[in-house]
Design an enzyme around this catalytic site. Sequence first.
Site, PDB file in Angstrom:
ATOM      1  N   GLY A  11       2.951  11.971  30.755  1.00 56.99           N
ATOM      2  CA  GLY A  11       3.066  12.480  29.389  1.00 56.99           C
ATOM      3  C   GLY A  11       2.124  11.844  28.386  1.00 56.99           C
ATOM      4  N   SER A  12       0.988  11.329  28.854  1.00 53.70           N
ATOM      5  CA  SER A  12       0.057  10.730  27.888  1.00 53.70           C
ATOM      6  C   SER A  12      -0.540  11.807  26.973  1.00 53.70           C
ATOM      7  CB  SER A  12      -1.049   9.929  28.589  1.00 53.70           C
ATOM      8  OG  SER A  12      -1.907  10.770  29.299  1.00 53.70           O
ATOM      9  N   LYS A  64      11.508  31.481  41.156  1.00 56.48           N
ATOM     10  CA  LYS A  64      10.742  31.055  39.976  1.00 56.48           C
ATOM     11  C   LYS A  64      11.169  31.873  38.754  1.00 56.48           C
ATOM     12  CE  LYS A  64       6.230  30.276  40.694  1.00 56.48           C
ATOM     13  NZ  LYS A  64       5.534  29.040  40.358  1.00 56.48           N
ATOM     14  N   MET A  89       2.947  20.562  36.736  1.00 53.58           N
ATOM     15  CA  MET A  89       2.404  20.758  38.089  1.00 53.58           C
ATOM     16  C   MET A  89       2.985  21.992  38.784  1.00 53.58           C
ATOM     17  SD  MET A  89       0.312  18.297  38.228  1.00 53.58           S
ATOM     18  CE  MET A  89      -0.096  17.984  39.936  1.00 53.58           C
ATOM     19  N   ASN A 106      -3.867  25.315  29.240  1.00 51.85           N
ATOM     20  CA  ASN A 106      -3.719  24.172  30.158  1.00 51.85           C
ATOM     21  C   ASN A 106      -4.937  23.260  30.027  1.00 51.85           C
ATOM     22  OD1 ASN A 106      -2.665  22.639  32.384  1.00 51.85           O
ATOM     23  ND2 ASN A 106      -4.137  23.650  33.738  1.00 51.85           N
ATOM     24  N   HIS A 108      -7.277  20.530  32.344  1.00 52.47           N
ATOM     25  CA  HIS A 108      -7.532  20.161  33.743  1.00 52.47           C
ATOM     26  C   HIS A 108      -8.678  19.140  33.792  1.00 52.47           C
ATOM     27  CE1 HIS A 108      -7.468  20.635  38.058  1.00 52.47           C
ATOM     28  NE2 HIS A 108      -8.784  20.742  38.051  1.00 52.47           N
TER      29      HIS A 108
HETATM   30  C1  GRF Z   1      -4.004  15.140  32.961  1.00 55.88           C
HETATM   31  O1  GRF Z   1      -5.079  14.457  33.527  1.00 55.88           O
HETATM   32  C2  GRF Z   1      -4.260  16.632  32.940  1.00 55.88           C
HETATM   33  O2  GRF Z   1      -5.610  16.946  32.878  1.00 55.88           O
HETATM   34  C3  GRF Z   1      -3.702  17.094  34.250  1.00 55.88           C
HETATM   35  O3  GRF Z   1      -2.575  16.283  34.469  1.00 55.88           O
HETATM   36  C4  GRF Z   1      -2.755  15.035  33.809  1.00 55.88           C
HETATM   37  C5  GRF Z   1      -1.519  14.808  32.988  1.00 55.88           C
HETATM   38  O4  GRF Z   1      -1.465  13.511  32.470  1.00 55.88           O
HETATM   39  N1  GRF Z   1      -3.403  18.508  34.214  1.00 55.88           N
HETATM   40  P1  GRF Z   1      -0.335  13.096  31.454  1.00 55.88           P
HETATM   41  O5  GRF Z   1       1.017  13.374  32.125  1.00 55.88           O
HETATM   42  O6  GRF Z   1      -0.506  13.893  30.194  1.00 55.88           O
HETATM   43  O7  GRF Z   1      -0.520  11.622  31.236  1.00 55.88           O
END
Ligand code: GRF
Length: 190
Positions: A11-12, A64, A89, A106, A108
Site C-alpha cells: 500500500g505504498s 468473480k 493483484m 492501474n 505497472h
Molecule cells: C507497485 O509497484 C505497482 O506498480 C504494482 O504493484 C506495486 C504495488 O505497491 N502494480 P504498493 O502496494 O503500492 O506498495
Amino acid sequence: MNIAIFASGVGSNYTAISNAIKDGKLDATINLVVCDKENAEVIKKVKKDNNEIFVFNPKKFNSKSEYEKIIVEKCIEKDISLIVLAGYMRILGSTLLDAFPNRIINIHPSLLPAFKGKDAIGQAIEYGVKVMGVSIHYVNSEMDGGKIIAQKSFEVNDRLTKEEIENKVHEIEHILYPTVIQKLIQGGLK
Ligand code: GRF
C-alpha cells in the site's frame, strides 16, 4: 471527486495518494478502499487514516462476478467517480469493467507493453534492458492491457541491485500516480 483505491499488498501507493490529498496536491477524497487479502499491510494504513475499507476473500465466493457485484454496489453507494488500482493483484471482470467504463486506471512497474504480469522488474533485469520505467494505463480485460495514460522512464546499469531499482520505481510511482490522477480529475475524466 470521490475515488476508490484497490490494493492487495503493502500500500505504498495508497499512502502516496493519501498524502497528496492531505498536502492539498490532489483534489480527491478516498471514499473507499477495496482489498482482496485479509492480512495485507495496506489495511492498517487505511484504518489509521480512518478511511472505509472493504476486505474480502475471493475464495469465499463462487465466481468473480459474485464479489465484483458487491464491489460495484459499494462504489455506487460511495459515489465513486474513479477507481484507482494500486497493487491490486487481480484481473477485473466484466461486472466491474462495464459498470465503470474508462473510469478504472492501474499503475505497472514497467514501460508497457513490455513486461506485463508479475515481477515486471525481475523480468526487465533478466532481459538486461537499459531503460526501465513506470506506466499508468486504463484497465481492460487483459492483464496490464488498456490504453496508456502516462509513462516515466529511467536509465539503469549493471551495478544497480534489484532493491535499488525497486526503490527508484517506487519513488517515481509515488510522484507520478497522484499527479496523473489530479490531471484526469482536472480534465473532467474524459
Ligand atoms: C507497485 O509497484 C505497482 O506498480 C504494482 O504493484 C506495486 C504495488 O505497491 N502494480 P504498493 O502496494 O503500492 O506498495
